[in-house]
Design an enzyme around this catalytic site. Sequence first.
Site, PDB file in Angstrom:
ATOM      1  CB  THR A  80      -0.916   0.031   1.098  1.00 59.73           C
ATOM      2  OG1 THR A  80      -0.185   0.186   2.506  1.00 59.73           O
ATOM      3  CG2 THR A  80      -1.722  -1.193   1.381  1.00 59.73           C
ATOM      4  CG  HIS A  81       0.633   4.209   1.183  1.00 62.70           C
ATOM      5  ND1 HIS A  81      -0.062   5.420   1.268  1.00 62.70           N
ATOM      6  CD2 HIS A  81       0.015   3.451   2.216  1.00 62.70           C
ATOM      7  CE1 HIS A  81      -1.238   5.296   2.239  1.00 62.70           C
ATOM      8  NE2 HIS A  81      -1.183   4.242   2.658  1.00 62.70           N
TER       9      HIS A  81
ATOM     10  CB  SER B 111      19.969   0.841 -24.627  1.00 66.30           C
ATOM     11  OG  SER B 111      20.598   1.748 -24.819  1.00 66.30           O
TER      12      SER B 111
ATOM     13  CE  LYS C  30      18.343   1.319 -20.369  1.00 62.95           C
ATOM     14  NZ  LYS C  30      17.523   2.002 -19.563  1.00 62.95           N
TER      15      LYS C  30
ATOM     16  CD  GLU D  34       9.095   2.024 -21.206  1.00 58.64           C
ATOM     17  OE1 GLU D  34       9.684   3.005 -20.634  1.00 58.64           O
ATOM     18  OE2 GLU D  34       9.732   0.966 -21.928  1.00 58.64           O
TER      19      GLU D  34
END
Length: 481
Positions: free
Chosen positions: A156-157, A278, A284, A291
């Site tokens: 949570t949070h 990348s 990467k 996304e």
Amino acid sequence: MSNKMWGGRFATGPDAIMEEINASIGFDQRLFRQDIAGSIAHATMLAETGILTHEDRDSIVAGLTEVLAEIEGGSFTFSRALEDIHMNVESRLREKIGDAAGRLHTARSRNDQVATDFKLYVRDTIDTLVVQVNTLQLALVTRAEDEAETIMPGFTHLQSAQPVTFGHHLLAYVEMLGRDAGRLLDARKRLNESPLGSAALAGTPYPIDRHMTAEKLGFDRPTANSLDAVSDRDFILETLAAASICAMHLSRFAEEMVIWSSAQFGFVRLSDKFTTGSSIMPQKRNPDAAELVRAKIGRILGALTSLLVVMKGLPLAYSKDMQEDKEVAFDALDALSLSLAAMTGMVGDLVPNRERMRASASAGFSTATDIADWLVREINIPFRDAHHITGQIVALAEQKGCGLEGLTIEDFKFIDQRIDSRIHKVLTVEASVAARQSYGGTAPANVLIQAARWKTELTGQPHEPRPLGKKKHGGHGEGGG
Ligand code: ARG
């Protein structure tokens, strides 16, 4: 040159800019199937009601069938001067069958025609989207069964809160997607009334049978008010609202994929099929598909906003503003379809790192609530006091630099004499999740029951819950492959 379509009243053709702003053929050509189906139903009804001769009907239906084949085969030339799909089809029909083509437009207008075509298109799209949503749900349920006993931190949070099972987390999305499918089907129900035969706005003096065309096109009934029928776009607004909520769910899940696949979390590995490298940093693996799914909500919600704004000031009935409904709607529905497909691919391919998830789940004193619950249950301390005592236990562990599992019985007794060695068995994350058997809770046994329920619902075949402790496959870490 006078106007190609309504030369009678017009002395000159449109300005080039007028043609550009006015034409919709560039995007509404994708309605060709619905347009031709609507015209065939209309012509058939006109003949049944004696408005059109059977000979004319036969040549219209045969001609339209040829036009359909031409468009499907790619040999049809769309003309911008003919504005839209309706005029393009009709004009080609006239080239093929001559004057009889001119009788097709009896007792209808492009206003009821476009509303009918667009409704049919949206209905078809809803049907496809619901299948896609169900496919994603099934992919998630299948993973959830394998991960029913995989322990991860629940947040949570975005702060570690209590341990949960990965299967339970995945099933949360299955619930969301179930509501998405329900909303789409709900929109479909209200959509399914035929505008055809409402004509321009007022109905028609011909003795048409709107129930017949409605039935031929798979509608439940004809719309009851001609003004409403030609000026209503609720059906696409509702669909876009449902699509936006669904896209929001996909976006949240995509966000979790992005976080979980980072080196810092390392909870999952996304497959090469859904990541990119990348051009400069060789190490990467970027979660581009996730996304992009996360971003698609932008254009989907944008379409809803755009259309609500287009519609909000329009007097009844049809105004040309409404032509702006299609481009954004097509784009949004395409985007949702693509997102669902990409998400289904990612879910099927992702590899969980079970060791990493478990280690992270036990960090941050995540079983503190279990200590408080034990104090309440075993020595009858009121929950508020138990909460306070547990706070002192956590502070002690922090001071000693160990986890709750690292505290000795002396440490516990130092905080509160009433605690005994039975406390140790509630400190593990396994005990914590196994205990949460309340309906809808995270316990592995619950996850397996819920997964079986969803499998039964999604496949239409009865599924029994898988037994606990069955070897899982497809992951890294303990119990994994
Ligand atoms: N292309 C138009 C649209 O998409 C079809 C309806 C045109 N009706 C009219 N009265 N100009 O809305």
